[in-house]
Design a protein around this motif. Sequence first.
Motif, short mmCIF file in Angstrom:
data_model
loop_
_atom_site.label_atom_id
_atom_site.label_comp_id
_atom_site.label_asym_id
_atom_site.label_seq_id
_atom_site.Cartn_x
_atom_site.Cartn_y
_atom_site.Cartn_z
N LEU A 11 0.90 -1.23 0.53
CA LEU A 11 -0.38 0.16 -0.33
C LEU A 11 1.07 1.77 0.26
CD1 LEU A 11 -2.72 -1.00 2.66
CD2 LEU A 11 -3.24 -0.90 0.34
N ALA A 12 1.89 1.87 0.32
CA ALA A 12 3.28 2.46 0.97
C ALA A 12 3.66 2.51 -1.01
CB ALA A 12 4.51 1.92 1.23
N GLU A 13 3.92 1.85 -1.45
CA GLU A 13 4.66 1.51 -2.86
C GLU A 13 2.55 2.26 -3.70
OE1 GLU A 13 5.89 -1.20 -6.60
OE2 GLU A 13 5.32 -2.30 -4.49
N VAL A 14 2.22 2.05 -3.25
CA VAL A 14 0.57 2.71 -3.65
C VAL A 14 0.81 3.64 -4.18
CG1 VAL A 14 -1.71 2.95 -4.03
CG2 VAL A 14 -0.76 0.58 -4.02
N GLY A 15 0.90 4.50 -2.46
CA GLY A 15 1.16 5.64 -2.18
C GLY A 15 2.38 6.54 -2.67
N PHE A 16 3.34 5.62 -3.21
CA PHE A 16 4.71 6.49 -3.71
C PHE A 16 3.81 6.76 -5.26
CE2 PHE A 16 7.36 2.72 -3.73
CZ PHE A 16 7.60 2.44 -5.34
N PHE A 18 0.97 7.15 -6.37
CA PHE A 18 0.09 8.20 -6.20
C PHE A 18 0.96 9.84 -5.85
CE2 PHE A 18 -1.91 11.99 -3.04
CZ PHE A 18 -3.43 11.34 -4.18
N CYS A 19 1.89 9.74 -5.39
CA CYS A 19 2.73 10.74 -5.39
C CYS A 19 3.08 11.37 -6.37
CB CYS A 19 3.80 11.06 -4.15
SG CYS A 19 3.16 10.65 -2.14
N LEU A 20 4.10 10.90 -7.10
CA LEU A 20 4.97 10.73 -8.31
C LEU A 20 3.56 11.66 -9.07
CD1 LEU A 20 6.48 7.93 -9.34
CD2 LEU A 20 7.46 10.43 -8.71
N GLY A 21 2.22 10.71 -8.91
CA GLY A 21 1.35 11.75 -10.16
C GLY A 21 0.72 12.66 -9.74
N LYS A 22 0.85 13.19 -8.20
CA LYS A 22 0.27 14.39 -7.98
C LYS A 22 1.34 15.57 -7.99
CE LYS A 22 -3.25 15.17 -5.93
NZ LYS A 22 -4.42 15.79 -6.98
N ALA A 23 2.89 15.13 -8.17
CA ALA A 23 4.21 15.56 -8.93
C ALA A 23 3.68 16.42 -10.06
CB ALA A 23 5.04 15.63 -7.69
N LYS A 24 3.68 15.04 -10.66
CA LYS A 24 3.69 15.62 -12.38
C LYS A 24 2.98 16.91 -12.68
CE LYS A 24 1.29 12.80 -15.87
NZ LYS A 24 1.10 12.43 -16.10
N GLU A 25 1.54 16.68 -11.17
CA GLU A 25 0.54 18.45 -12.12
C GLU A 25 0.45 19.24 -11.18
OE1 GLU A 25 -2.88 16.34 -9.99
OE2 GLU A 25 -3.26 14.68 -12.12
N SER A 26 1.63 19.15 -10.86
CA SER A 26 2.52 20.46 -9.19
C SER A 26 3.48 21.10 -10.06
CB SER A 26 1.68 20.05 -7.92
OG SER A 26 1.04 18.94 -7.87
N GLN A 27 3.61 22.15 -8.97
CA GLN A 27 4.46 22.66 -9.37
C GLN A 27 5.02 24.05 -8.41
OE1 GLN A 27 3.15 26.28 -11.67
NE2 GLN A 27 2.96 24.71 -14.14
N GLY A 28 6.36 23.68 -8.33
CA GLY A 28 6.41 25.14 -7.18
C GLY A 28 7.00 24.10 -5.95
N ASN A 29 6.78 25.02 -4.82
CA ASN A 29 7.09 24.73 -3.75
C ASN A 29 5.93 22.82 -3.29
OD1 ASN A 29 8.80 25.72 -2.34
ND2 ASN A 29 7.15 27.68 -2.21
N GLU A 30 4.40 22.82 -4.25
CA GLU A 30 3.55 21.96 -4.19
C GLU A 30 4.41 20.50 -4.74
OE1 GLU A 30 -0.36 20.69 -5.21
OE2 GLU A 30 -0.12 22.72 -5.47
N MET A 31 4.79 21.05 -5.57
CA MET A 31 5.82 19.80 -6.68
C MET A 31 6.97 19.38 -4.87
SD MET A 31 8.15 19.09 -10.07
CE MET A 31 8.92 20.88 -9.87
N ILE A 32 7.57 19.96 -4.93
CA ILE A 32 8.93 19.35 -3.78
C ILE A 32 8.06 19.00 -2.79
CG2 ILE A 32 10.05 20.03 -2.73
CD1 ILE A 32 10.76 22.05 -4.25
N ALA A 36 8.96 14.80 -1.63
CA ALA A 36 8.81 14.61 -0.67
C ALA A 36 8.30 13.49 0.00
CB ALA A 36 9.53 15.68 0.61
N GLY A 37 6.79 13.70 0.13
CA GLY A 37 6.41 13.11 0.22
C GLY A 37 6.36 11.23 -0.37
N PHE A 38 6.25 10.88 -1.80
CA PHE A 38 7.50 10.19 -2.50
C PHE A 38 8.50 9.22 -2.06
CE2 PHE A 38 10.86 8.97 -5.67
CZ PHE A 38 10.02 7.50 -6.29
N VAL A 39 9.58 10.41 -1.46
CA VAL A 39 10.57 9.51 -1.07
C VAL A 39 10.72 9.08 0.59
CG1 VAL A 39 12.77 10.11 0.26
CG2 VAL A 39 12.49 10.87 -1.31
N VAL A 40 9.12 9.81 1.34
CA VAL A 40 8.59 8.84 2.34
C VAL A 40 8.32 7.85 2.18
CG1 VAL A 40 7.10 9.33 4.19
CG2 VAL A 40 8.83 11.17 3.93
#
Length: 108
Positions: A11-16, A18-32, A36-40
């Motif tokens: 499930l944590a693999e699904v979480g990382f 998900f974080c990649l997908g959200k980062a792709k949609e984001s910019q700036g500090n939100e993307m960072i 960071a959530g991906f790494v965790v």
Amino acid sequence: MNWILLILGGLAEVGFAFCLGKAKESQGNEMISWYAGFVVMLLVSMGLLIKATQTLPIGTAYAVWTGIGAVGTVLVGILVFKEPATFLRMLFIMTLIGSIIGLKAVSH
């Protein structure tokens, strides 16, 4: 207990993913923040896999872990990122779920 850790790791693999997908949609500090959530989530997922393989067979544990991640990531893609839920995609997801259950059933 190690099966529970393995499922949580999947499930944590699904979480990382998900974080990649959200980062792709984001910019700036939100993307960072998403990266960071991906790494965790990556560290949590790998740590739980390592712990589970201390007593479970590595081949079974790794296959189940990646299977949970694959199924969960496809479902997140469909439900969150509006990816298509075609008949064939769902058929192959069901066969993957059956394979995960089968591996659990025959493992010692």
